[in-house]
Motif scaffolding. Structure first.
Motif, PDB file in Angstrom:
ATOM      1  N   ALA A 138       7.295  97.007  48.948  1.00 14.99           N
ATOM      2  CA  ALA A 138       6.604  97.052  50.235  1.00 14.99           C
ATOM      3  C   ALA A 138       7.585  97.141  51.402  1.00 14.99           C
ATOM      4  CB  ALA A 138       5.714  95.822  50.392  1.00 14.99           C
ATOM      5  N   ASP A 139       8.782  96.605  51.228  1.00 12.16           N
ATOM      6  CA  ASP A 139       9.751  96.600  52.320  1.00 12.16           C
ATOM      7  C   ASP A 139      10.682  97.811  52.314  1.00 12.16           C
ATOM      8  OD1 ASP A 139      11.149  95.877  50.055  1.00 12.16           O
ATOM      9  OD2 ASP A 139      12.260  94.249  51.020  1.00 12.16           O
ATOM     10  N   ALA A 140      10.421  98.776  51.450  1.00 14.42           N
ATOM     11  CA  ALA A 140      11.270  99.967  51.389  1.00 14.42           C
ATOM     12  C   ALA A 140      11.150 100.758  52.686  1.00 14.42           C
ATOM     13  CB  ALA A 140      10.875 100.845  50.207  1.00 14.42           C
ATOM     14  N   THR A 141      12.290 101.073  53.281  1.00 13.15           N
ATOM     15  CA  THR A 141      12.276 101.826  54.535  1.00 13.15           C
ATOM     16  C   THR A 141      12.566 103.304  54.319  1.00 13.15           C
ATOM     17  OG1 THR A 141      14.597 101.287  54.913  1.00 13.15           O
ATOM     18  CG2 THR A 141      12.928  99.836  55.932  1.00 13.15           C
ATOM     19  N   LYS A 142      13.086 103.657  53.151  1.00 13.79           N
ATOM     20  CA  LYS A 142      13.333 105.060  52.810  1.00 13.79           C
ATOM     21  C   LYS A 142      12.796 105.321  51.416  1.00 13.79           C
ATOM     22  CE  LYS A 142      17.348 106.068  55.594  1.00 13.79           C
ATOM     23  NZ  LYS A 142      18.664 106.700  55.629  1.00 13.79           N
ATOM     24  N   VAL A 143      12.142 106.457  51.291  1.00 15.52           N
ATOM     25  CA  VAL A 143      11.606 106.870  49.997  1.00 15.52           C
ATOM     26  C   VAL A 143      12.047 108.308  49.766  1.00 15.52           C
ATOM     27  CG1 VAL A 143       9.495 107.301  48.675  1.00 15.52           C
ATOM     28  CG2 VAL A 143       9.617 105.336  50.209  1.00 15.52           C
ATOM     29  N   TYR A 144      12.506 108.592  48.559  1.00 19.36           N
ATOM     30  CA  TYR A 144      12.994 109.925  48.221  1.00 19.36           C
ATOM     31  C   TYR A 144      12.103 110.551  47.156  1.00 19.36           C
ATOM     32  CZ  TYR A 144      17.186 108.194  50.531  1.00 19.36           C
ATOM     33  OH  TYR A 144      18.054 107.662  51.444  1.00 19.36           O
ATOM     34  N   MET A 145      11.858 111.841  47.318  1.00 17.66           N
ATOM     35  CA  MET A 145      11.132 112.611  46.306  1.00 17.66           C
ATOM     36  C   MET A 145      12.088 113.701  45.863  1.00 17.66           C
ATOM     37  SD  MET A 145       7.479 113.009  48.207  1.00 17.66           S
ATOM     38  CE  MET A 145       6.329 112.788  46.880  1.00 17.66           C
ATOM     39  N   GLY A 146      12.130 113.935  44.578  1.00 19.33           N
ATOM     40  CA  GLY A 146      13.042 114.967  44.110  1.00 19.33           C
ATOM     41  C   GLY A 146      12.756 115.372  42.682  1.00 19.33           C
ATOM     42  N   ASN A 147      13.555 116.315  42.229  1.00 26.46           N
ATOM     43  CA  ASN A 147      13.440 116.835  40.875  1.00 26.46           C
ATOM     44  C   ASN A 147      14.847 117.111  40.387  1.00 26.46           C
ATOM     45  OD1 ASN A 147      13.129 118.660  38.607  1.00 26.46           O
ATOM     46  ND2 ASN A 147      11.011 118.833  39.250  1.00 26.46           N
ATOM     47  N   ARG A 148      15.230 116.416  39.341  1.00 28.83           N
ATOM     48  CA  ARG A 148      16.585 116.548  38.825  1.00 28.83           C
ATOM     49  C   ARG A 148      16.653 117.376  37.554  1.00 28.83           C
ATOM     50  NH1 ARG A 148      20.252 111.444  39.055  1.00 28.83           N
ATOM     51  NH2 ARG A 148      20.983 112.722  37.386  1.00 28.83           N
ATOM     52  N   PHE A 192      -3.440  86.813  67.142  1.00 26.08           N
ATOM     53  CA  PHE A 192      -2.408  87.843  67.189  1.00 26.08           C
ATOM     54  C   PHE A 192      -1.767  88.032  65.820  1.00 26.08           C
ATOM     55  CE2 PHE A 192       2.128  88.857  67.613  1.00 26.08           C
ATOM     56  CZ  PHE A 192       2.021  90.138  68.140  1.00 26.08           C
ATOM     57  N   LEU A 193      -1.457  86.935  65.140  1.00 30.76           N
ATOM     58  CA  LEU A 193      -0.835  87.024  63.820  1.00 30.76           C
ATOM     59  C   LEU A 193      -1.770  87.668  62.803  1.00 30.76           C
ATOM     60  CD1 LEU A 193       1.034  83.584  63.644  1.00 30.76           C
ATOM     61  CD2 LEU A 193       2.015  85.864  64.023  1.00 30.76           C
ATOM     62  N   GLN A 194      -3.062  87.384  62.906  1.00 33.11           N
ATOM     63  CA  GLN A 194      -4.034  88.029  62.019  1.00 33.11           C
ATOM     64  C   GLN A 194      -4.094  89.529  62.288  1.00 33.11           C
ATOM     65  OE1 GLN A 194      -7.501  85.689  62.916  1.00 33.11           O
ATOM     66  NE2 GLN A 194      -7.171  84.290  61.193  1.00 33.11           N
ATOM     67  N   ASP A 195      -4.080  89.915  63.554  1.00 36.20           N
ATOM     68  CA  ASP A 195      -4.085  91.338  63.909  1.00 36.20           C
ATOM     69  C   ASP A 195      -2.815  92.017  63.410  1.00 36.20           C
ATOM     70  OD1 ASP A 195      -6.535  91.126  65.118  1.00 36.20           O
ATOM     71  OD2 ASP A 195      -5.738  91.071  67.171  1.00 36.20           O
ATOM     72  N   LEU A 196      -1.684  91.355  63.563  1.00 30.89           N
ATOM     73  CA  LEU A 196      -0.415  91.899  63.101  1.00 30.89           C
ATOM     74  C   LEU A 196      -0.431  92.078  61.578  1.00 30.89           C
ATOM     75  CD1 LEU A 196       2.417  92.804  63.885  1.00 30.89           C
ATOM     76  CD2 LEU A 196       3.165  90.430  63.645  1.00 30.89           C
ATOM     77  N   LYS A 197      -0.992  91.115  60.871  1.00 27.80           N
ATOM     78  CA  LYS A 197      -1.085  91.216  59.413  1.00 27.80           C
ATOM     79  C   LYS A 197      -1.952  92.418  59.016  1.00 27.80           C
ATOM     80  CE  LYS A 197      -2.258  88.729  55.227  1.00 27.80           C
ATOM     81  NZ  LYS A 197      -2.783  87.537  54.632  1.00 27.80           N
ATOM     82  N   ARG A 198      -3.058  92.643  59.712  1.00 24.16           N
ATOM     83  CA  ARG A 198      -3.928  93.793  59.436  1.00 24.16           C
ATOM     84  C   ARG A 198      -3.180  95.112  59.658  1.00 24.16           C
ATOM     85  NH1 ARG A 198      -8.054  92.076  62.983  1.00 24.16           N
ATOM     86  NH2 ARG A 198      -8.588  90.101  62.081  1.00 24.16           N
ATOM     87  N   VAL A 199      -2.402  95.182  60.714  1.00 24.13           N
ATOM     88  CA  VAL A 199      -1.621  96.393  60.992  1.00 24.13           C
ATOM     89  C   VAL A 199      -0.621  96.634  59.867  1.00 24.13           C
ATOM     90  CG1 VAL A 199       0.142  97.390  62.506  1.00 24.13           C
ATOM     91  CG2 VAL A 199      -1.902  96.360  63.485  1.00 24.13           C
ATOM     92  N   GLU A 200       0.070  95.577  59.441  1.00 28.03           N
ATOM     93  CA  GLU A 200       1.035  95.715  58.344  1.00 28.03           C
ATOM     94  C   GLU A 200       0.349  96.186  57.072  1.00 28.03           C
ATOM     95  OE1 GLU A 200       2.933  91.916  58.048  1.00 28.03           O
ATOM     96  OE2 GLU A 200       4.330  92.355  59.677  1.00 28.03           O
ATOM     97  N   GLU A 201      -0.809  95.631  56.755  1.00 31.51           N
ATOM     98  CA  GLU A 201      -1.552  96.044  55.563  1.00 31.51           C
ATOM     99  C   GLU A 201      -1.971  97.513  55.679  1.00 31.51           C
ATOM    100  OE1 GLU A 201      -4.716  93.219  55.432  1.00 31.51           O
ATOM    101  OE2 GLU A 201      -3.432  91.646  54.619  1.00 31.51           O
ATOM    102  N   ASN A 202      -2.405  97.904  56.866  1.00 29.71           N
ATOM    103  CA  ASN A 202      -2.798  99.298  57.081  1.00 29.71           C
ATOM    104  C   ASN A 202      -1.611 100.236  56.914  1.00 29.71           C
ATOM    105  OD1 ASN A 202      -5.453  98.620  57.577  1.00 29.71           O
ATOM    106  ND2 ASN A 202      -5.241  98.675  59.788  1.00 29.71           N
ATOM    107  N   LEU A 203      -0.445  99.808  57.406  1.00 29.98           N
ATOM    108  CA  LEU A 203       0.732 100.660  57.283  1.00 29.98           C
ATOM    109  C   LEU A 203       1.102 100.865  55.824  1.00 29.98           C
ATOM    110  CD1 LEU A 203       2.998  99.502  60.238  1.00 29.98           C
ATOM    111  CD2 LEU A 203       1.699 101.627  60.026  1.00 29.98           C
TER     112      LEU A 203
END
Length: 148
Positions: free
Chosen positions: A94-104, A6-17
């Motif tokens: 890798a742990d960023a939950t929000k990412v912003y794109m912009g032009n200043r 299960f932990l190996q499968d979970l690690k694969r999912v995290e890598e895929n994400l």
């Protein structure tokens, strides 16, 4: 044994994400770069607008360039913007939950809305990218999960 599997499968999912996020953001970056004008008159002919795109974890993104007093773009602005955005995407935590794109850039709103020429509609760079986000996410998932 079941827990290890299960932990190996979970690690694969995290890598895929992580990979899906990267592919998705690169698709958005490509769209932004593709839709960004680099010529056609002030304020876009210097390449300052396209070079000012940024991707990061805060709303106060860097990359503010003015076109004031600059020569017309020599043709490198699109490649420079591409390299910069891809490097910023790859450097995201890798742990960023929000990412912003912009032009200043000082003229970003003018380019987006077309306010600098009353007869010309805006380029809608970010509006178009936003409207294609779901499509890009699906493409990213298909690319990453299709390889597995």
């Amino acid at each position: 044994m079941v827990q290890r599997s299960f932990l190996q499968d979970l690690k694969r999912v995290e890598e895929n994400l992580d990979e899906v996020r990267e592919v998705f953001l690169k698709k958005l970056a490509d769209q932004i770069i593709y839709a960004s004008p680099t010529d056609g008159g002030s304020p876009v002919d210097t390449g300052a607008y396209i070079r000012s795109h940024s991707i990061g974890t805060s709303t106060g993104l860097g990359g503010r360039q003015s076109s004031h007093g600059k020569e017309p773009d020599s043709g490198n602005a699109r490649q420079e913007a591409h390299a910069k955005l891809y490097a910023q995407i790859e450097a995201l935590p890798a742990d960023a939950t929000k990412v912003y794109m912009g032009n200043r850039s000082p003229h970003a709103k003018t380019v987006e809305t077309g306010e600098w020429w009353k007869t010309t509609p805006g380029y809608l760079v970010y509006t178009t990218a936003r409207s294609k986000a779901k499509e890009f996410l699906q493409e990213a998932k298909n690319e990453v999960w299709g390889k597995r």
